[in-house]
Design an enzyme around this catalytic site. Structure first.
Site, short mmCIF file in Angstrom:
data_model
loop_
_atom_site.label_atom_id
_atom_site.label_comp_id
_atom_site.label_asym_id
_atom_site.label_seq_id
_atom_site.Cartn_x
_atom_site.Cartn_y
_atom_site.Cartn_z
N LYS A 15 0.84 -1.21 0.00
CA LYS A 15 0.00 0.00 0.00
C LYS A 15 0.87 1.26 0.00
O LYS A 15 0.62 2.19 -0.76
CB LYS A 15 -0.94 0.02 1.22
CG LYS A 15 -1.86 -1.18 1.30
CD LYS A 15 -2.79 -1.12 2.50
CE LYS A 15 -2.09 -1.13 3.85
NZ LYS A 15 -1.34 -2.36 4.15
N ARG A 86 -9.82 0.28 8.68
CA ARG A 86 -9.42 -1.07 9.05
C ARG A 86 -10.51 -1.78 9.84
O ARG A 86 -10.34 -2.94 10.19
CB ARG A 86 -8.16 -1.01 9.92
CG ARG A 86 -6.89 -0.84 9.14
CD ARG A 86 -5.78 -0.56 10.14
NE ARG A 86 -4.62 -1.37 9.90
CZ ARG A 86 -3.54 -0.95 9.25
NH1 ARG A 86 -3.51 0.25 8.72
NH2 ARG A 86 -2.51 -1.75 9.11
N ARG A 120 11.64 -5.91 5.30
CA ARG A 120 11.58 -4.45 5.07
C ARG A 120 12.59 -3.72 5.96
O ARG A 120 12.78 -4.06 7.13
CB ARG A 120 10.18 -3.92 5.36
CG ARG A 120 10.16 -2.39 5.35
CD ARG A 120 8.80 -1.78 5.41
NE ARG A 120 7.95 -2.42 6.38
CZ ARG A 120 6.61 -2.32 6.36
NH1 ARG A 120 6.03 -1.62 5.42
NH2 ARG A 120 5.89 -2.92 7.27
N ARG A 153 11.41 -1.86 11.34
CA ARG A 153 10.28 -1.35 12.12
C ARG A 153 10.02 -2.30 13.29
O ARG A 153 10.13 -3.51 13.14
CB ARG A 153 9.02 -1.27 11.23
CG ARG A 153 8.63 0.13 10.87
CD ARG A 153 7.60 0.18 9.78
NE ARG A 153 6.32 -0.44 10.13
CZ ARG A 153 5.24 -0.36 9.37
NH1 ARG A 153 5.28 0.30 8.23
NH2 ARG A 153 4.11 -0.94 9.73
N ARG A 164 -0.24 -9.11 13.14
CA ARG A 164 -0.88 -8.09 12.29
C ARG A 164 -1.70 -8.74 11.18
O ARG A 164 -2.78 -8.26 10.84
CB ARG A 164 0.18 -7.16 11.70
CG ARG A 164 0.78 -6.23 12.74
CD ARG A 164 2.11 -5.65 12.29
NE ARG A 164 2.01 -4.88 11.07
CZ ARG A 164 3.05 -4.62 10.28
NH1 ARG A 164 4.26 -5.07 10.59
NH2 ARG A 164 2.88 -3.91 9.19
P1 AP5 Z 1 4.87 -1.59 1.83
O1 AP5 Z 1 4.60 -0.81 0.59
O2 AP5 Z 1 5.53 -0.89 2.96
O3 AP5 Z 1 3.53 -2.34 2.28
P2 AP5 Z 1 2.30 -1.81 3.12
O4 AP5 Z 1 1.09 -2.51 2.58
O5 AP5 Z 1 2.28 -0.31 3.14
O6 AP5 Z 1 2.71 -2.43 4.50
P3 AP5 Z 1 2.61 -1.84 5.96
O7 AP5 Z 1 3.32 -2.83 6.82
O8 AP5 Z 1 3.13 -0.44 6.02
O9 AP5 Z 1 1.08 -1.89 6.16
P4 AP5 Z 1 0.34 -1.94 7.49
O10 AP5 Z 1 -1.04 -1.72 6.97
O11 AP5 Z 1 0.51 -3.10 8.35
O12 AP5 Z 1 1.07 -0.82 8.31
P5 AP5 Z 1 0.66 0.63 8.72
O13 AP5 Z 1 1.89 1.42 8.74
O14 AP5 Z 1 -0.52 1.11 7.93
O15 AP5 Z 1 5.74 -2.87 1.42
C1 AP5 Z 1 6.24 -3.76 2.39
C2 AP5 Z 1 7.63 -4.27 1.97
O16 AP5 Z 1 7.51 -5.00 0.75
C3 AP5 Z 1 8.65 -3.16 1.70
O17 AP5 Z 1 9.90 -3.59 2.15
C4 AP5 Z 1 8.66 -3.02 0.17
O18 AP5 Z 1 9.93 -2.62 -0.29
C5 AP5 Z 1 8.31 -4.43 -0.28
N1 AP5 Z 1 7.48 -4.44 -1.48
C6 AP5 Z 1 6.40 -3.66 -1.75
N2 AP5 Z 1 5.88 -3.97 -2.96
C7 AP5 Z 1 6.64 -4.99 -3.46
C8 AP5 Z 1 6.62 -5.76 -4.66
N3 AP5 Z 1 5.70 -5.56 -5.62
N4 AP5 Z 1 7.55 -6.73 -4.83
C9 AP5 Z 1 8.49 -6.95 -3.88
N5 AP5 Z 1 8.59 -6.25 -2.72
C10 AP5 Z 1 7.67 -5.29 -2.51
O19 AP5 Z 1 0.09 0.39 10.22
C11 AP5 Z 1 0.96 0.04 11.28
C12 AP5 Z 1 0.17 -0.03 12.58
O20 AP5 Z 1 -0.46 1.25 12.84
C13 AP5 Z 1 -1.00 -1.02 12.61
O21 AP5 Z 1 -0.57 -2.32 12.95
C14 AP5 Z 1 -1.90 -0.38 13.71
O22 AP5 Z 1 -1.40 -0.64 15.00
C15 AP5 Z 1 -1.75 1.11 13.43
N6 AP5 Z 1 -2.78 1.61 12.50
C16 AP5 Z 1 -2.57 2.11 11.26
N7 AP5 Z 1 -3.73 2.48 10.69
C17 AP5 Z 1 -4.72 2.19 11.59
C18 AP5 Z 1 -6.13 2.29 11.56
N8 AP5 Z 1 -6.79 2.76 10.49
N9 AP5 Z 1 -6.83 1.89 12.65
C19 AP5 Z 1 -6.19 1.41 13.73
N10 AP5 Z 1 -4.85 1.27 13.82
C20 AP5 Z 1 -4.12 1.65 12.75
#
Ligand code: AP5
Length: 207
Positions: A15, A86, A120, A153, A164
């Site tokens: 994402k 979410r 990552r 992270r 997660r």
């Molecule tokens: P990346 O692009 O970083 O993936 P992502 O989907 O953004 O993953 P996140 O881990 O950031 O998502 P998340 O939803 O768990 O975390 P968030 O920060 O929102 O890619 C991941 C890796 O893969 C990278 O190393 C990249 O280089 C690689 N990659 C990407 N595309 C690729 C491809 N095509 N091929 C190969 N490699 C690739 O949330 C974190 C925490 O915040 C949650 O756990 C929760 O506690 C809190 N939180 C956030 N939003 C909310 C909400 N709305 N409500 C409640 N709590 C929330």
């Protein structure tokens, strides 16, 4: 064209990676609750700090996150929203504060998600994203963009990443079903190179 795009997907689905590309292509604001919460991880709320939930792989309570999104969207003309909603209650709140032009789900197999999360690395200074295998920096441990140190992270350890993914199945898959049942969901294969995935999303959004 000032799109309002929602990008859904499990942790590690890409994402953040794809939101950056969409934001650059269409000159949109990238609104991401994950980054906003990490930037305010130690903020005291009546529920505790965001960090206490994030480090355990749990969701931060809806009222805290809803407020962040409301403020960010009210300042944006076009946007790509990443990491929200979410829960069904967040989805309901979102429908009260904005309309959407496209809802895209990035579909990625669980084993691939786990590899992406645990490999990552993030720049401690500028926040740029890398992967030890799929997107390595030129010099291991050093950011190509700013020379900062690359770190893992706190929620990308194997154990927390698994938690997660479970939280996603329990809380966020009902959100995916909600958009699918409404006929609003565009499902995109999220595997392949980031460039291939981006082309699929762009074609789907423009169609
Ligand atoms: P990346 O692009 O970083 O993936 P992502 O989907 O953004 O993953 P996140 O881990 O950031 O998502 P998340 O939803 O768990 O975390 P968030 O920060 O929102 O890619 C991941 C890796 O893969 C990278 O190393 C990249 O280089 C690689 N990659 C990407 N595309 C690729 C491809 N095509 N091929 C190969 N490699 C690739 O949330 C974190 C925490 O915040 C949650 O756990 C929760 O506690 C809190 N939180 C956030 N939003 C909310 C909400 N709305 N409500 C409640 N709590 C929330």
């Amino acid at each position: 064209m000032s799109y309002r795009i929602l990008l859904l997907g499990a942790p590690g689905a890409g994402k953040g990676t794809q939101s950056e590309k969409l934001a650059a292509e269409y000159e949109l604001d990238h609104v991401t609750t994950g980054d906003a919460l990490r930037a305010n991880a130690d903020m005291e709320t009546e529920y505790g700090t965001p960090r206490s939930f994030m480090e355990a792989g749990e969701l931060v309570p809806d009222p805290v996150v809803n407020e962040i999104v409301k403020t960010a969207l009210s300042n944006a003309d076009g946007f790509v929203l990443d990491g929200y909603p979410r829960t069904l209650s967040q989805a309901e709140y979102l429908s009260e504060v904005t309309d959407l032009d496209a809802v895209v789900l990035l579909d990625v197999d669980d084993a691939v998600l786990l590899d992406r999360l645990t490999g990552r690395r993030v720049c401690d200074d500028c926040g740029a994203n890398y992967h030890v295998e799929f997107q390595p920096p030129e010099t291991p441990g050093v950011c190509d963009d700013c020379g900062g140190e690359l770190i893992q992270r706190e929620d990308d350890t194997k154990e927390t990443a698994r938690e997660r993914l479970e939280v996603f199945v329990e809380n966020t898959e009902p959100v995916v079903t909600h958009f699918r049942d409404a006929g609003d969901l565009i499902e995109v294969d999220g595997e392949g190179t980031p460039e291939d995935v981006f082309e699929r999303i762009r074609d789907a959004v423009e169609a």
